[in-house]
Scaffold this motif. Structure first.
Motif, PDB file in Angstrom:
ATOM      1  N   HIS A 147       6.839   0.349  -6.749  1.00  0.00           N
ATOM      2  CA  HIS A 147       7.104   1.362  -7.772  1.00  0.00           C
ATOM      3  C   HIS A 147       6.165   1.251  -8.968  1.00  0.00           C
ATOM      4  CE1 HIS A 147      10.498   3.161  -5.823  1.00  0.00           C
ATOM      5  NE2 HIS A 147      11.147   2.006  -5.736  1.00  0.00           N
ATOM      6  N   HIS A 164       5.831   8.183  -4.095  1.00  0.00           N
ATOM      7  CA  HIS A 164       5.636   7.316  -5.265  1.00  0.00           C
ATOM      8  C   HIS A 164       4.766   8.064  -6.273  1.00  0.00           C
ATOM      9  CE1 HIS A 164       7.310   3.746  -3.227  1.00  0.00           C
ATOM     10  NE2 HIS A 164       6.715   4.226  -2.150  1.00  0.00           N
ATOM     11  N   CYS A 196       2.019   6.328  -8.387  1.00  0.00           N
ATOM     12  CA  CYS A 196       0.903   5.675  -7.695  1.00  0.00           C
ATOM     13  C   CYS A 196      -0.385   6.473  -7.909  1.00  0.00           C
ATOM     14  CB  CYS A 196       1.229   5.571  -6.214  1.00  0.00           C
ATOM     15  SG  CYS A 196      -0.080   4.891  -5.195  1.00  0.00           S
TER      16      CYS A 196
END
Length: 574
Positions: free
Chosen positions: A448, A482, A485
């Motif tokens: 995360h 995510h 990211c």
């Protein structure tokens, strides 16, 4: 000798003695290997080649009681598949010869002629609270003499003439039974040097510097004095330039037990620390090593014989005996002053600078089995086998180390180059350019917060039920899953990857190995992906080529739109 001559071992009736002193197996030659601890057993196993192929010899093993480390010895005998005679039975049976690597315990209760070999190198250590203060137990008259004053062994097979001289000063009676044969364990190590590249390939070392931590046992040992040293090294030195291994004395393993030991070492093990198995593997790791950080244990003398740089981390306190080869080696070696001192210590090493110390600990190098065989067969009153006794080469290490699944990455773009250093993320909160985590392996907390998420392509699955995605689809899926990211990537092979930045099109990454003379050096493609990610973050207009400097080596990288094979590469469990 004719294999069908009268020298063959008669089969007899195979019965074991029941207290009347009969032979163990009839009319053949029965040899008893008597071990008191695991380390003593391992030394005996190193001389097994003395009897290789001789059908006249029957080998028996027994455990001499009384050592706090005897459980490990029992497990070690079982691990090699040898049959174990209970001590009570071994005492009753009649053998033609007993071989031992420690004079301690009730060895005197075995009536056969005894050959005693050292269970280490150099006789450099004294053990407080047992035997004669300040005298190494291997040369201590308190152990080398029976209660009636007679000498314990028929033959003391020592490694160097200086050991006979030291023994003579302590026990002229024992020294009269001493002979110099060399060191069979060293001969196995030296004979295996051609396997160095094979060992390093098994360990996944590549062109990294392999640092071996060598620890003896007891309160003055490296492991007890610096239990966190392996993790400290992994946290301070870049993963792509350095690799670490621990050689731990079997007695220290026995003190903790396997479970407790793994728990103590868990942070370092997760960072890639190799923990050598106690028999043979430690020696293979020495052959593979680039340097050794040591305490006063005799393993460092084998490192000196291999011409490895030796760095002294502990000086042994009251246990180290002055004037011994180990004391001389530590006095000459650079002192450990923290991870930052390691590169300079390696650069300062000069070839053969410890050769005189090694030569002062090991005589008859390469001839130990031949000379020991002559002594043993003379005592057995048998002609030796016609084929020569040769050292058994060390097998490759049994298991590859773990690879960290999340890295704190320091990345610095300079012109067309990006310098990358990666450190295991779980060992600290060092400043970093980004966090790179391996999807499917790393802890969820790293996934995360990672700037770069990557995975490695798998081979064909043996199972019929399978869900898969293409590499291109997987990167898009991960970026959607995510949102924090910055890029998702797939390692397709050692030289090909696919990366998709959060903003921009997917790119194929082609890595050219670094050429060093006639060698081609590969690095972990995930480290190169961190270089590409760092470049794309600062310069979205990606050049056709850049250079990733990883582990001090420059790898040329070409970026281009992925071809169909790269984009459509199927990933298992995606």
């Amino acid at each position: 000798m004719d294999s069908c001559s009268d020298g063959r071992r008669a089969t007899g009736d195979g019965r074991r003695a029941t207290g009347d002193g009969r032979r163990a197996t009839g009319d053949g030659r029965d040899v008893l290997f008597a071990a008191r601890s695991a380390i003593a057993l391992y030394r005996l196993l190193d001389i097994l080649s003395v009897f290789s192929g001789d059908a006249r010899i029957t080998r028996h093993f027994t455990l001499i009681p009384g050592s706090e480390f005897q459980v490990e010895a029992l497990a070690a005998i079982d691990a090699v598949g040898a049959r174990i005679l209970p001590w009570s039975q071994a005492r009753r049976l009649r053998f033609d010869l007993t071989l031992a690597a420690s004079p301690k315990g009730d060895l005197k209760l075995l009536s056969a002629p005894r050959v005693l070999v050292p269970h280490g190198a150099g006789f450099g250590k004294t053990i407080g609270g047992e035997g004669t203060p300040g005298v190494p137990s291997g040369l201590d008259p308190a152990f080398l003499h029976a209660p009636d004053g007679t000498v314990l062994a028929t033959r003391y097979a020592l490694a160097h003439p200086s050991q006979v001289t030291r023994l003579a000063a302590l026990s002229p009676q024992a020294a009269a039974h001493a002979t110099v044969v060399g060191d069979a364990t060293l001969d196995r190590i030296l004979a295996s040097r051609s396997r160095r590249d094979r060992y390093r390939a098994t360990l996944g070392t590549g062109d990294r510097t392999l640092v071996v931590l060598a620890s003896s046992w007891g309160p003055e040992s490296l492991f007890q004095r610096c239990p966190g040293l392996a993790a400290e090294l992994a946290a301070a030195l870049p993963h792509d330039a350095w690799q670490f291994a621990l050689l731990l004395h079997p007695n220290e393993r026995s003190r903790l037990g396997s479970f407790e030991l793994e728990e103590h070492l868990a942070p370092a093990r997760d960072a890639g620390l190799i923990l050598a198995e106690p028999y043979q593997e430690w020696a293979a790791l020495l052959v593979a090593a680039d340097t050794v950080i040591t305490d006063h244990g005799s393993t460092a003398l084998y490192a000196a014989a291999l011409d490895l740089p030796v760095i002294a981390a502990c000086h042994g306190g009251r246990e180290l005996l002055p004037g011994t080869p180990m004391a001389d080696l530590l006095a000459r070696s650079p002192r450990w002053e923290g991870p930052g001192s390691l590169p300079d210590a390696l650069a300062a090493h000069r070839p053969r600078e410890n050769a005189d110390i090694a030569d002062g600990a090991f005589a008859q190098q390469g001839h130990a089995l031949k000379l020991l065989r002559q002594e043993i067969y003379r005592l057995l009153q048998l002609p030796p086998p016609p084929l020569p006794a040769i050292p058994r080469l060390l097998p490759p290490p049994s298991a590859a180390p773990r690879t960290p699944t999340a890295f704190a990455v320091r990345a610095r773009p300079e012109g067309q180059q990006v310098y990358v250093e990666r450190f295991p993320a779980h060992l600290g909160d060092a400043p970093a350019h980004h966090l790179a985590a391996e999807h499917g392996s790393a802890d969820e907390r790293y996934l995360h917060s990672a700037g770069l998420l990557y995975r490695r392509a798998q081979g064909d699955s043996p199972f019929p039920h399978l869900a898969s995605r293409t590499a291109l689809d997987w990167t898009q899926h991960i970026l959607g899953e995510h949102p924090g990211c910055g890029a998702a990537a797939v390692v397709l092979s050692p030289s090909r990857c696919l990366i998709r930045p959060k903003a921009g099109a997917a790119l194929a990454v082609h890595i050219t190995p670094f050429r060093e003379g006639s060698r081609l050096v590969h690095t972990d493609p995930a480290a190169v992906l961190s270089a590409v990610y760092a470049w794309l973050r600062e310069r979205p207009d990606a050049p056709a080529t850049l250079t990733a400097v990883v582990g001090g080596r420059a790898f040329r990288v070409r970026l281009s739109p992925p071809d169909e094979e790269e984009a459509e590469h199927l990933l298992e469990s995606a």
